[in-house]
Design a protein around this motif. Structure first.
Motif, short mmCIF file in Angstrom:
data_model
loop_
_atom_site.label_atom_id
_atom_site.label_comp_id
_atom_site.label_asym_id
_atom_site.label_seq_id
_atom_site.Cartn_x
_atom_site.Cartn_y
_atom_site.Cartn_z
N THR A 149 0.84 -1.20 0.00
CA THR A 149 0.00 0.00 0.00
C THR A 149 0.87 1.25 0.00
O THR A 149 1.95 1.27 0.60
CB THR A 149 -0.91 0.04 1.25
OG1 THR A 149 -0.10 -0.21 2.40
CG2 THR A 149 -2.02 -0.97 1.17
N THR A 184 -3.70 3.61 -0.22
CA THR A 184 -4.20 3.01 -1.47
C THR A 184 -3.35 1.79 -1.82
O THR A 184 -2.12 1.83 -1.73
CB THR A 184 -4.08 4.02 -2.65
OG1 THR A 184 -4.52 5.29 -2.20
CG2 THR A 184 -4.89 3.58 -3.84
N GLU A 202 -4.34 -0.92 -7.10
CA GLU A 202 -5.46 -0.07 -7.51
C GLU A 202 -4.97 1.22 -8.16
O GLU A 202 -5.76 2.12 -8.46
CB GLU A 202 -6.33 0.26 -6.29
CG GLU A 202 -7.09 -0.96 -5.79
CD GLU A 202 -7.70 -0.75 -4.41
OE1 GLU A 202 -7.51 0.35 -3.84
OE2 GLU A 202 -8.32 -1.69 -3.90
N VAL A 203 -3.66 1.30 -8.33
CA VAL A 203 -3.08 2.51 -8.94
C VAL A 203 -2.51 2.12 -10.29
O VAL A 203 -1.91 1.06 -10.44
CB VAL A 203 -1.95 3.07 -8.04
CG1 VAL A 203 -1.38 4.36 -8.64
CG2 VAL A 203 -2.46 3.31 -6.63
#
Lengths: 292, 331
Positions: free
Chosen positions: A107, A112, A116-117
């Motif tokens: 993360t 985040t 997910e990036v």
């Protein structure tokens, strides 16, 4: 009555077989770490406070000696590269080369998940050269959809054959003097084996990631992954060998504008408690050698 | 009897056996995709045959020769019909002097062989174009065995020993040898399919899939039991009948060699993932195992065909084997 039962059994068997066939045909490609789901991922914008993960990969114990390759089948290989030998354990002064080190998961500082990036795909292509009847580089990492240029610097013909699991199989002949070939992978995969069916000793591995945070250990075992967003990550080191290679992982925290060291070790002693990881996915051996 | 047809059939069967060896060499060297082209190799009709391209292109050349031989053989079988057809249309001036194969069913078997070799060539091309999918590659290897058996059958049907009047014999005992022969041939064929799937499931540098390997070992036991029973039954019951005992002895000998080769192939193949490249012992033994498997299958087919030619059902055993009939007789 018996006939009816037989019919029911037969229909049931056929239905079961069809179901099995359908499930096999409809089997989704395996998801690998850092898989590019490509849906609602937000793009990462560099802040200037990115850090570095660096370290070295050691080989403990006595490495198996490289095996000499017989090039009688294609004399051009022997002429260009008389000392052609296997490259699965390139050890210099106890340091291991050709180990892929990459961020497996983790993360960012804002919480985040890295999966997910999304990150910008480099426009520069990575070159995979067939030179002296072996691949240069032997292990490489690219991002999903990043171009891979394949060149043939040998005075003989090759064929480049990617045998991925999550991407389509790809095989192209490349005679000597032919123009470079270009290829890219649409899905992430750790790692795609590369081979030449004309020269069966020729092997290479290409990691396909959704992010650019990967490096391959140099001859002195060192590696450096730059531009890493601050956060806490699982860093994995993968080395070839066996059916699917061996992977080791460790947790690191990358400080803002700082650096963190992650040292790995492979070899007899280091792998004594570990086993080759299935599908190169789970970490079976987590040596905490790095400084956090 | 037309000796020419028989000799041609023998030549075709021999060439096909050589083709099976050439194909097995391609698989053992992992040379199937040495060129991504088909039917040309690297865009050329005759490329520089270095590296594994030697095996792949060599296999294609042998296959082309076998295909051409099959076309010629089929024309040879149909020669009279072809000449008559041309004569009726005024394309040739005289009726054919040479007669081809008089039996229609043998001619048709020749036509089937031609169709099979064409299908086999297309399967070979398809497997290259699709990057060797397991199903297509295994089908290619299996059809090769079927084609080989067709050519061997043609050689049997055109041979002097088949055409001569062989004395008919009654089956002895309750277990009909002919049907045990059929069971053995069917089991060997299944075993060949499993073997082909096993070989194409993993290249030389990958470990063999355990489930398929165990299935293949189980198949070997089944083949040993069935073929062993067949051969022993024939040797005991039809003593002195060389028409049957000769292929039975050959089948037993080949089976023993095949089992030995199977063990040797396993030992060398298990070690090969640690080798830098496919080494000659592994390649030689696995190819010999494939070739011997083809010979075991062909010999069993010969034995089955000959069995059906000379053996007749024993009335007593038939009666014994069918309970319904026995019941009727009792009533």
């Amino acid at each position: 009555m018996f006939m009816k039962q037989t019919k029911v059994l037969l229909i049931f068997t056929i239905a079961l077989s069809l179901l099995a066939l359908a499930s096999a045909c409809g089997k989704k490609p395996e998801e690998t770490p850092g898989a590019n789901t490509g849906t609602s991922a937000k793009e990462y914008v560099p802040t200037g406070k990115e850090g570095t993960i660096s370290g070295a990969v050691a080989f403990t114990g006595t490495p198996p000696p490289p095996k000499k390759i017989a090039t009688d089948a294609d004399p051009a290989c022997g002429q260009k590269n008389p000392n052609l030998s296997t490259e699965d354990n390139v050890v210099t002064n106890g340091k291991l080369a050709n180990v892929l080190v990459y961020i497996k998961e983790g993360t960012l500082a804002d919480g985040t998940k890295i999966s997910e990036v999304s990150f910008k795909t480099p426009t520069a292509a990575l070159t995979l050269d067939q030179n002296g009847c072996h691949y240069k580089p032997h292990v490489a990492a690219v991002m999903v959809n990043q171009k891979l240029n394949i060149t043939n610097s040998d005075p003989t013909q090759h064929n480049i054959h990617f045998t991925p699991k999550n991407n389509p199989d790809w095989n192209q002949s490349q005679p000597n003097g032919a123009a470079p070939l270009s290829h890219s992978f649409a899905r992430s995969e750790i790692l795609v084996p590369v081979k030449c069916n004309q020269h069966p000793w020729m092997k290479a591995y290409v990691a396909v990631l959704k992010h650019p945070f990967a490096a391959v250990s140099a001859e002195d075992g060192s590696f450096s992954i730059k531009g890493v967003p601050p956060g806490t990550y699982t860093v994995a080191a993968w080395h070839e060998g066996g059916a699917t290679g061996t992977e080791k992982t460790m947790q690191v925290t990358v400080p803002a504008s700082g650096s963190v060291t992650a040292d790995f070790a492979f070899g007899e002693a280091a792998t004594a408690s570990g086993k080759p990881s299935l599908q190169m996915m789970p970490a079976l051996d987590v040596p905490m050698l790095g400084r956090h | 009897m037309n000796r020419g047809v028989h000799r041609f059939a023998l030549l075709l069967a021999g060439a096909t056996f050589f083709l099976i060896i050439a194909g097995a060499l391609v698989t053992s060297h992992d040379a199937g995709l040495a060129t991504s082209d088909w039917p040309l190799s690297n865009g050329q009709f005759f490329p520089r045959m270095v590296g594994n391209l030697f095996w792949e292109h060599g296999h294609r050349m042998v296959a082309t020769t076998v295909g051409f031989l099959t076309v010629c053989f089929t024309v040879y079988l149909y020669w009279e019909q072809i000449c008559n057809w041309l004569y009726r249309r005024g394309l040739i001036r005289s009726a054919p002097v040479y007669r081809g194969e008089p039996r229609r069913w043998v001619r048709r078997l020749g036509a089937i062989a031609l169709g099979t070799v064409i299908a086999q060539g297309l399967l070979g091309g398809l497997t290259v174009k699709l990057n060797l999918p397991l199903v297509v590659s295994a089908a290619h290897a299996t059809l090769a065995q079927l084609f080989f058996c067709t050519t061997v059958s043609l050689a049997v049907f055109t041979s002097r020993s088949w055409l001569e009047n062989q004395p008919t014999m009654e089956e002895q005992g309750t277990l009909a040898v002919r049907y045990v022969c059929v069971a053995a041939a069917a089991t060997i064929f299944l075993q060949l399919i499993i073997g082909a799937t096993l070989r194409h499931s993993a290249t030389w540098d990958q470990p063999l899939p355990t489930d398929l390997l165990l299935t293949h070992i189980g198949g070997a036991i089944a083949v040993t039991v069935l073929l062993g029973t067949t051969a022993v039954l024939i040797l005991r019951r039809q003593r002195g009948e060389t028409f049957l005992t000769r292929p039975a002895k050959l089948a037993l000998a080949l089976l023993a060699v095949q089992l030995f080769l199977g063990i040797a192939a396993y030992i060398t193949r298990v070690a090969s993932p640690n080798d830098p490249q496919p080494l000659n012992p592994m390649v030689g033994i696995t190819v010999a195992h494939v070739a011997c498997g083809a010979l075991v299958f062909a010999t069993t087919i010969v034995l089955t065909l000959r069995g059906f030619k000379v053996l007749r059902a024993n009335a007593a055993s038939f009666e014994f084997a069918t309970p319904e009939r026995k019941l009727k007789l009792e009533v």
